[in-house]
Each structure stands twice: as structure tokens, then as C-alpha cells.
Design a protein around this motif. Structure first.
Motif, PDB file in Angstrom:
ATOM      1  N   ASP A 519       0.837  -1.205   0.000  1.00 44.88           N
ATOM      2  CA  ASP A 519       0.000   0.000   0.000  1.00 44.88           C
ATOM      3  C   ASP A 519       0.873   1.257   0.000  1.00 44.88           C
ATOM      4  OD1 ASP A 519      -2.416  -1.499   0.170  1.00 44.88           O
ATOM      5  OD2 ASP A 519      -2.047  -1.791   2.304  1.00 44.88           O
ATOM      6  N   ARG A 520       1.918   1.235   0.806  1.00 49.25           N
ATOM      7  CA  ARG A 520       2.848   2.376   0.835  1.00 49.25           C
ATOM      8  C   ARG A 520       3.461   2.597  -0.549  1.00 49.25           C
ATOM      9  NH1 ARG A 520       6.287   5.018   4.489  1.00 49.25           N
ATOM     10  NH2 ARG A 520       5.422   3.819   6.219  1.00 49.25           N
ATOM     11  N   GLU A 521       3.934   1.500  -1.172  1.00 50.64           N
ATOM     12  CA  GLU A 521       4.568   1.611  -2.487  1.00 50.64           C
ATOM     13  C   GLU A 521       3.578   2.133  -3.517  1.00 50.64           C
ATOM     14  OE1 GLU A 521       5.937  -2.324  -3.111  1.00 50.64           O
ATOM     15  OE2 GLU A 521       7.508  -2.209  -1.575  1.00 50.64           O
ATOM     16  N   GLN A 522       2.323   1.678  -3.418  1.00 53.90           N
ATOM     17  CA  GLN A 522       1.309   2.110  -4.371  1.00 53.90           C
ATOM     18  C   GLN A 522       1.035   3.606  -4.226  1.00 53.90           C
ATOM     19  OE1 GLN A 522      -2.481   0.121  -3.882  1.00 53.90           O
ATOM     20  NE2 GLN A 522      -2.889   0.152  -6.074  1.00 53.90           N
ATOM     21  N   CYS A 523       0.976   4.073  -2.987  1.00 46.51           N
ATOM     22  CA  CYS A 523       0.728   5.498  -2.747  1.00 46.51           C
ATOM     23  C   CYS A 523       1.877   6.352  -3.267  1.00 46.51           C
ATOM     24  CB  CYS A 523       0.512   5.755  -1.256  1.00 46.51           C
ATOM     25  SG  CYS A 523      -1.040   5.090  -0.605  1.00 46.51           S
ATOM     26  N   LEU A 524       3.104   5.949  -2.979  1.00 47.13           N
ATOM     27  CA  LEU A 524       4.260   6.720  -3.441  1.00 47.13           C
ATOM     28  C   LEU A 524       4.352   6.707  -4.962  1.00 47.13           C
ATOM     29  CD1 LEU A 524       6.938   5.649  -0.785  1.00 47.13           C
ATOM     30  CD2 LEU A 524       5.492   7.691  -0.799  1.00 47.13           C
ATOM     31  N   ALA A 525       4.008   5.560  -5.573  1.00 43.21           N
ATOM     32  CA  ALA A 525       4.041   5.468  -7.034  1.00 43.21           C
ATOM     33  C   ALA A 525       3.005   6.385  -7.676  1.00 43.21           C
ATOM     34  CB  ALA A 525       3.815   4.023  -7.475  1.00 43.21           C
ATOM     35  N   ALA A 526       1.882   6.627  -6.986  1.00 46.75           N
ATOM     36  CA  ALA A 526       0.842   7.499  -7.525  1.00 46.75           C
ATOM     37  C   ALA A 526       1.229   8.969  -7.438  1.00 46.75           C
ATOM     38  CB  ALA A 526      -0.471   7.259  -6.788  1.00 46.75           C
ATOM     39  N   GLY A 527       2.283   9.268  -6.671  1.00 48.40           N
ATOM     40  CA  GLY A 527       2.739  10.656  -6.578  1.00 48.40           C
ATOM     41  C   GLY A 527       2.613  11.258  -5.200  1.00 48.40           C
ATOM     42  N   MET A 528       2.247  10.472  -4.196  1.00 44.75           N
ATOM     43  CA  MET A 528       2.166  11.005  -2.838  1.00 44.75           C
ATOM     44  C   MET A 528       3.560  11.165  -2.253  1.00 44.75           C
ATOM     45  SD  MET A 528      -1.160   9.032  -1.281  1.00 44.75           S
ATOM     46  CE  MET A 528      -2.728   9.001  -2.166  1.00 44.75           C
ATOM     47  N   ASP A 529       3.687  12.085  -1.316  1.00 46.26           N
ATOM     48  CA  ASP A 529       5.002  12.410  -0.755  1.00 46.26           C
ATOM     49  C   ASP A 529       5.311  11.632   0.519  1.00 46.26           C
ATOM     50  OD1 ASP A 529       5.891  15.010  -2.377  1.00 46.26           O
ATOM     51  OD2 ASP A 529       3.745  15.120  -2.007  1.00 46.26           O
ATOM     52  N   ASN A 530       4.285  11.214   1.227  1.00 47.60           N
ATOM     53  CA  ASN A 530       4.527  10.507   2.480  1.00 47.60           C
ATOM     54  C   ASN A 530       3.331   9.608   2.766  1.00 47.60           C
ATOM     55  OD1 ASN A 530       5.816   9.757   4.912  1.00 47.60           O
ATOM     56  ND2 ASN A 530       6.646  11.833   5.128  1.00 47.60           N
ATOM     57  N   PHE A 531       3.494   8.755   3.774  1.00 47.23           N
ATOM     58  CA  PHE A 531       2.493   7.729   4.060  1.00 47.23           C
ATOM     59  C   PHE A 531       2.373   7.574   5.571  1.00 47.23           C
ATOM     60  CE2 PHE A 531       1.206   3.401   4.997  1.00 47.23           C
ATOM     61  CZ  PHE A 531       0.272   3.083   4.028  1.00 47.23           C
ATOM     62  N   LEU A 532       1.145   7.630   6.086  1.00 42.68           N
ATOM     63  CA  LEU A 532       0.901   7.438   7.509  1.00 42.68           C
ATOM     64  C   LEU A 532      -0.327   6.549   7.642  1.00 42.68           C
ATOM     65  CD1 LEU A 532       2.289   8.484  10.085  1.00 42.68           C
ATOM     66  CD2 LEU A 532       0.536  10.248  10.229  1.00 42.68           C
ATOM     67  N   SER A 533      -0.147   5.408   8.307  1.00 36.31           N
ATOM     68  CA  SER A 533      -1.265   4.466   8.409  1.00 36.31           C
ATOM     69  C   SER A 533      -2.075   4.738   9.680  1.00 36.31           C
ATOM     70  CB  SER A 533      -0.743   3.018   8.431  1.00 36.31           C
ATOM     71  OG  SER A 533       0.056   2.796   9.575  1.00 36.31           O
ATOM     72  N   LYS A 534      -3.361   4.494   9.591  1.00 36.44           N
ATOM     73  CA  LYS A 534      -4.257   4.627  10.742  1.00 36.44           C
ATOM     74  C   LYS A 534      -4.233   3.330  11.537  1.00 36.44           C
ATOM     75  CE  LYS A 534      -7.481   7.349   7.908  1.00 36.44           C
ATOM     76  NZ  LYS A 534      -8.804   7.299   7.260  1.00 36.44           N
ATOM     77  N   PRO A 535      -4.444   3.410  12.835  1.00 34.33           N
ATOM     78  CA  PRO A 535      -4.598   4.627  13.632  1.00 34.33           C
ATOM     79  C   PRO A 535      -3.244   5.306  13.821  1.00 34.33           C
ATOM     80  CG  PRO A 535      -4.740   2.700  15.042  1.00 34.33           C
ATOM     81  CD  PRO A 535      -4.645   2.194  13.641  1.00 34.33           C
ATOM     82  N   PHE A 536      -3.229   6.617  13.635  1.00 37.21           N
ATOM     83  CA  PHE A 536      -1.983   7.353  13.705  1.00 37.21           C
ATOM     84  C   PHE A 536      -1.860   8.069  15.046  1.00 37.21           C
ATOM     85  CE2 PHE A 536      -5.177  10.095  11.775  1.00 37.21           C
ATOM     86  CZ  PHE A 536      -5.097  11.230  12.559  1.00 37.21           C
ATOM     87  N   ASN A 537      -0.618   8.333  15.416  1.00 35.59           N
ATOM     88  CA  ASN A 537      -0.325   9.137  16.595  1.00 35.59           C
ATOM     89  C   ASN A 537      -0.301  10.603  16.171  1.00 35.59           C
ATOM     90  OD1 ASN A 537       1.657  10.675  18.391  1.00 35.59           O
ATOM     91  ND2 ASN A 537       1.368   8.795  19.569  1.00 35.59           N
ATOM     92  N   VAL A 538      -0.981  11.465  16.914  1.00 36.46           N
ATOM     93  CA  VAL A 538      -1.096  12.867  16.518  1.00 36.46           C
ATOM     94  C   VAL A 538       0.274  13.531  16.419  1.00 36.46           C
ATOM     95  CG1 VAL A 538      -1.444  13.684  18.895  1.00 36.46           C
ATOM     96  CG2 VAL A 538      -2.275  15.046  16.953  1.00 36.46           C
ATOM     97  N   GLN A 539       1.214  13.166  17.302  1.00 35.33           N
ATOM     98  CA  GLN A 539       2.552  13.742  17.232  1.00 35.33           C
ATOM     99  C   GLN A 539       3.260  13.322  15.951  1.00 35.33           C
ATOM    100  OE1 GLN A 539       3.557  16.012  19.129  1.00 35.33           O
ATOM    101  NE2 GLN A 539       2.324  15.877  20.992  1.00 35.33           N
ATOM    102  N   ASP A 540       3.032  12.053  15.526  1.00 39.56           N
ATOM    103  CA  ASP A 540       3.628  11.596  14.270  1.00 39.56           C
ATOM    104  C   ASP A 540       3.053  12.383  13.099  1.00 39.56           C
ATOM    105  OD1 ASP A 540       5.136   9.730  15.601  1.00 39.56           O
ATOM    106  OD2 ASP A 540       3.717   8.087  15.292  1.00 39.56           O
TER     107      ASP A 540
END
Length: 552
Positions: A519-540
Motif C-alpha cells: 500500500d505504501r509503495e502504491q501510494c508513493l508510485a501514484a505521486g504522494m510524498d509521504n504515508f501514515l497508516s491509521k490509527p496514527f499518533n497525533v505527534q507523528d
């Protein structure tokens, strides 16, 4: 022509007709009709009886030939009843023929019964019969024919086995793909509401609440994280099975790592009135190279299990140095001993199997997925060690393993600062949030507003695309799975417009419940700059925003 020379020529010509194809029927078709013409025969019939199904056929009727020329119009009984009777007789006698080339006269025609080695029978119909010299010469040819027939049969068996293997491989791949898709779907569907639960709990913890409310919120967060650990275990197991899980090799400090790992476990042991002790040998180097995150995961699993399955007594962890390591490396042994329920010898192999525990009653009493030890064992194997067990019922257990580490020559990277109270940002951002889930949308807006950012929301990718065209935000937080238009397509269209119209690059951060590496690779290949999976930490999340949109 000299009779001897003529016979040799016929024998040579017949030999050349054999083995012209690996398909049995095609090979016999290329052999029998020309052979009948060379021998001046009217018809011919071939049976193969020891390597095909006719061997086990019911003797109530004559087995049909595997090839005949000319072809039978009906069955052997209807077309050639006298030959059928004779063949049935031979079949009952295990295809025994008194002498090679036995000739039997049937209704004025001479039927030559010639064995094809030990595996077949050739019947030639000719009037007058073949001379004895031809019969002897044919014996050598038929031996060659037997070899060719057996080769064709073996080839057919191998082809059938290959097809079955390919079918089994395709079925296994389909099953693996279905399992991966199922796990990804389950992960996404569970992580989405989990993000709301954990995030809203954090949001309330950042506000003014009473002591009892803070305690209850802490319990909610602890339970949520426990559920998240189970989800991560299942995903880790899937990655290990698929061979996509890799270990990092970076410098880390072993003693601080163990201290951080064992402190919450010691509190858990204290709540059960258990004595918890751990000791690390003084001669173990401070800084090693390896995957500290996976080592932490293994130790949490082993020590957590020891505490879970121990009702009274103690849990001891010892880390010692073993001899025999090459220069520049050390071999470290980790041993976890408890005074718990123990494991009977006949059940010890089962506990390393996925979703297995020593007894079904253990699952009911203590809970768990039965994946922790499986994952730990496979992670230790990937590190170069092997997880071992010494235990007996009621006597406690010792889990131990040796792992080789390289002694680090460079200091480890600086440790991350401990979590601080939520602080307002120095640079407020105009953020476009594309999120279809109402709770997660509300949660992200409140957290980001609390940090000082301005948020505009879109409920699907199409709305996000229109909002970007109108407002040009500083950054986009993009969910992936959304109705009407998903986040990947929206990102692709934004990047296409930026390129075609020479627009300023807008940072896009994937904020999704999809948590697999693919999923990360697919997002970056589509042109996204970063990836954060849920549930995420607000500080992250705030750190990712700060990194994607620096102040200068």
C-alpha cells in the motif's frame, strides 16, 4: 533383390518409423499404416496392457486396442468377434503367447500375434502368412517399439503431473491472493474505527478531565492498543508467509532498549504480585547492529507470555554472552524463565504453529491469537538464531535463543524525544483533508485545529480535486479508499495538472487504514510524498506535516 537384403531393408525402414513423436497415438499412427504397407498386411491392431488401464479392465469383454488401422467402426466384439474372443483369451492368461509370432487362422485370414516386449501386443492380418524370417526380424523392431511406447507413456504421465502441479500452483496463488486481500480488507475495516477510538481518546486526554476520567480513558486507550497489537500480529504473520518482511540493520543500544521494553512489563507483573527480574551480563557491548524493533517485539511476546501464564512466583530474564562468535560479532543469548503452568512435552511442538496453543482451555482462560510465538520464532530465525523451549507441566518454562550481532562502530541515532503535550504550531498550514469517514474527519479536524492549523474537508477524491483547483492548500491529507474517486486517482490527476500547467508542487500525505508495504509503495508510485497508516499518533502526524511543509 536379394531376399536377405530385402529383409534388412524392410527391418531398417520399420525401425525408422518408430519414435517420431512423443504423443503415443500420433507415434503409432506414423508407425502402423506404413508398416502394414511394407509388410503387405491388410490391417493391424496394437494393445498396451501393462502400463495403461486395460491391465485392470474387467475380463468380461475383450479390451479395445489402443490403436488400429483401419479404425474400428464399432467395438471389437461387433466388428471382429473372433479376434475379440482370441484377445480376451490372451488377456485372461496375462497376455501370455506360446511363441513369438503365433499365427492363428480365423475365417480364412491369418492373424499374427506378436508380443511388443513385455508391455504390449501387435496383431497383423495377412493372407498368406508372413515368412518365419520376417517374424524373427520383426522381434527386434517390436522391442524398439516397446521402448518408444513406454517413453510416450512416461511423457504423458509427466505432462499430466506438470499440468496438475501448475493447477495446484495456480490454486495456491489464488488462495494466497485471496488471503492477502482478506487480511488487507480486515485490516482496513478495523483500523478505520480504531483510528476514531484511539484518536478521540487522545483528544480527550489533551483536554481538562478529572482523575477518574483520565484513568478510564487510559484503560480505553490500553484496550485499543491491545486490539491493534493483535491486528499487527496477523499482518506480520502474513508478511512473513509472503516473504515480504525484511529486517533492518542499524546501530542501537541494547541496555536502554531492554530497559524501555521491560519497564511496562514489570508493572504488569507487579499487578499480578509476581517478582520480575532481568539481568544483562557486563561483558556484552553497549552498542550493537540489528533490528531493535523486531528484537523488542520478540522480547515483549516472550516476557508477556511468561507473565500471562504465571499465576504465582517469578519471571526472570537473563542476557548473556556466548563464545565462538567471529571477530567483530557477538553471540548473545536471551533466556526467559517463569514458574507458570508449563507445557507438556507432547504439546511443545504445537505452540510454534500458527493459531495454536497447548490446550484449547488456555485460549478460553488466557486469550490470545496463538500467533505470538510463531512470529517470534520466525523473526529469531530471520535474525540467525533459533527459539528453543524447556518445560514441563506445572514446572514452569524456559524460552531461550542465541542471536549473532555485529558490534557497532558508529553510535546509534539520537533517540526520539518523549511525547510532549500537544503544542500549537509555529507555522499554521492550510490543510485539505480528504476523508470519507465522518468520525475520522471530525477527529482530524479537531486535532489539527487544536494544533493551530486551518482545515478544509472533502468527503471523496473528486471533491478533493475540485477543492485543490480552487484553493491551492499548503498540504493535502489524502485517504485512499473513498467513494466516487479514490485517493490514488485524485493524486494522479493533481500531479498531471501540476505537470501540464507547470504549477507548484503540493505535498500530499496518504492518511489511510491500508497498512501493508504494498500500500505504501502504491501510494508513493501514484505521486504522494509521504504515508501514515491509521490509527496514527497525533505527534507523528504533526511531525510529518512539519517535514512536508518546512518553515523555510
Amino acid at each position: 533383390m536379394n531376399p536377405t537384403l530385402e529383409l534388412v531393408s524392410v527391418q531398417y525402414a520399420l525401425a525408422l518409423l518408430i519414435g517420431q513423436d512423443l504423443d503415443l497415438r500420433i507415434m503409432l499412427r506414423k508407425f502402423l499404416p506404413p508398416a502394414l504397407k511394407l509388410l503387405n498386411c491388410r490391417s493391424g491392431y496394437i494393445w498396451l496392457h501393462q502400463s495403461i488401464a486395460q491391465k485392470n479392465q474387467d475380463n468380461a469383454s475383450a479390451p479395445p486396442p489402443c490403436y488400429s488401422y483401419p479404425s474400428l467402426r464399432g467395438t471389437l466384439e461387433t466388428d471382429l468377434p473372433h479376434l475379440a474372443t482370441q484377445v480376451q483369451h490372451f488377456a485372461k492368461q496375462d497376455w501370455f503367447i506360446k511363441k513369438p509370432g503365433e499365427i492363428i487362422s480365423i475365417q480364412g485370414s491369418y492373424y499374427h500375434f506378436m508380443p511388443i516386449g513385455d508391455n504390449g501386443l501387435l496383431v497383423l492380418v495377412r493372407d498368406p502368412p508372413l515368412p518365419n524370417t520376417y517374424m524373427l526380424a520383426l522381434g527386434l523392431v517390436l522391442k524398439r517399439l516397446e521402448t518408444a511406447c513406454l517413453a510416450c507413456l512416461q511423457h504423458a504421465y509427466l505432462e499430466e503431473a506438470r499440468k496438475e502441479a501448475l493447477q495446484a500452483k495456480e490454486m495456491a496463488e489464488k488462495a494466497s491472493k485471496a488471503k492477502s486481500e482478506f487480511l488487507a480488507m480486515i485490516s482496513h475495516e478495523i483500523r478505520t474505527p480504531m483510528n476514531g477510538i484511539i484518536g478521540l481518546t487522545d483528544l480527550m486526554l489533551y483536554s481538562e478531565v478529572s482523575a477518574s476520567q483520565r484513568e478510564h480513558l487510559g484503560m480505553i486507550k490500553s484496550s485499543s492498543n491491545a486490539l491493534l497489537d493483535i491486528i499487527n500480529e496477523i499482518l506480520d504473520f502474513s508478511r512473513i508467509e509472503a516473504g515480504t518482511l525484511t529486517l533492518s540493520n542499524t546501530p542501537f543500544q541494547l541496555r536502554p532498549l531492554l530497559q524501555d521494553t521491560f519497564t511496562p512489563l514489570a508493572l504488569r507483573a507487579q499487578s499480578k504480585h509476581l517478582m520480575f527480574q532481568w539481568e544483562i551480563a557486563a561483558d556484552i557491548p553497549d552498542t550493537l547492529e540489528g533490528d531493535e524493533g523486531r528484537l523488542r517485539q520478540v522480547m515483549i511476546n516472550l516476557v508477556g507470555n511468561a507473565i500471562k501464564f504465571t499465576e504465582r512466583g517469578e519471571v526472570n530474564v537473563t542476557i548473556s554472552l556466548q563464545s565462538g562468535a567471529p571477530n567483530g560479532q557477538v553471540c548473545v543469548q536471551f533466556a526467559v524463565r517463569d514458574t507458570g503452568i508449563g507445557i507438556p512435552p507432547d504439546k511443545q511442538a504445537n505452540i510454534f504453529q500458527p493459531f495454536q496453543q497447548a490446550d484449547s482451555s488456555i485460549t478460553r482462560r488466557y486469550g490470545g491469537t496463538g500467533l505470538g510465538l510463531t512470529i517470534s520464532s520466525q523473526l529469531i530465525t530471520m535474525m540467525g538464531g533459533r527459539l528453543r523451549l524447556a518445560s514441563d507441566t506445572g514446572e514452569g518454562s524456559i524460552f531461550y535463543f542465541n542471536v549473532p550481532f555485529t558490534v557497532a562502530t558508529q553510535p546509534p541515532p539520537s533517540a526520539k524525544p518523549t511525547q510532549q503535550p500537544l503544542q500549537r504550531t509555529e507555522r499554521p498550514l492550510n490543510i485539505l483533508l480528504a476523508e470519507d469517514n465522518a468520525i475520522n474527519r471530525m477527529l482530524a479536524v479537531r486535532l489539527l485545529n487544536k494544533a493551530g492549523h486551518h482545515v478544509k474537508v472533502a468527503e471523496n477524491g473528486q471533491e478533493a480535486l475540485h477543492a485543490w483547483e480552487q484553493t491551492r492548500p499548503d498540504v493535502i491529507l489524502m485517504d485512499v479508499q473513498m467513494p466516487i474517486m479514490d485517493g490514488l486517482e485524485a493524486t494522479t490527476r493533481i500531479r498531471s495538472q501540476e505537470q501540464n500547467q507547470q504549477l507548484t508542487h503540493t505535498p500530499i500525505i496518504a492518511l489511510t487504514a491500508n497498512a501493508m508495504n504494498s500500500d505504501r509503495e502504491q501510494c508513493l508510485a501514484a505521486g504522494m510524498d509521504n504515508f501514515l497508516s491509521k490509527p496514527f499518533n497525533v505527534q507523528d502526524l504533526l511531525e510529518v506535516l512539519k517535514h512536508s511543509c518546512p518553515s523555510t
